[in-house]
Scaffold this motif. Sequence first.
Motif: not given
Length: 186
Positions: A91-96
């Motif tokens: 999974x690759x996430x980024x802050x909102x």
Amino acid sequence: MSATHGSESGAIPPRLVTTVGAADLLRRLSGNHGELMMHQSGGCCDGSAPMCYPSGEFIVGDRDVLLGVVDLRLEVGEVPTDLATGTDAVQVWISGSQFQAWKHTQLVLDVVPGRGSGFSLESPEGLRFLSRARAFTASENDLLGAQPLLVGEDWEAGTRPAPHTSARVVAEAVDACPVPGMTVRS
């Protein structure tokens, strides 16, 4: 049009693309550490770098946005038919708030020689993950704007993305982020 762009066909382009080198490094790290996840850092002490962690070692915030899932089963040009799970899925996430600055771009996960951040798993490998970006076309932005985002609270509630959100694999970053005047390989 390359496999990473989808506006001509009306297909929704992925928000995330990965290079073969980055996918190979993730496979190696997964073999050593098990399930992985990544978070696109927003700056501060580690700069703005994609950080790799064992799954669950980084707490995803309720408003963090899932950019996509790197499917470690895929090779260059392959399209996923189902959503990868377990050690095959990163999974690759980024802050909102960081997403708001990057939402008009396709993030390209690459790897280059050098020392990664002290907090990221690739540190001892002599390589570091690097984010590159390609601006979406106006029609791609329109397609993406009509799609709901999957955020941390949705993930926690059990919502999972469609397979089309899986990162496409390209041979090199230039295949996803063409440099003006250079020929893009297919």
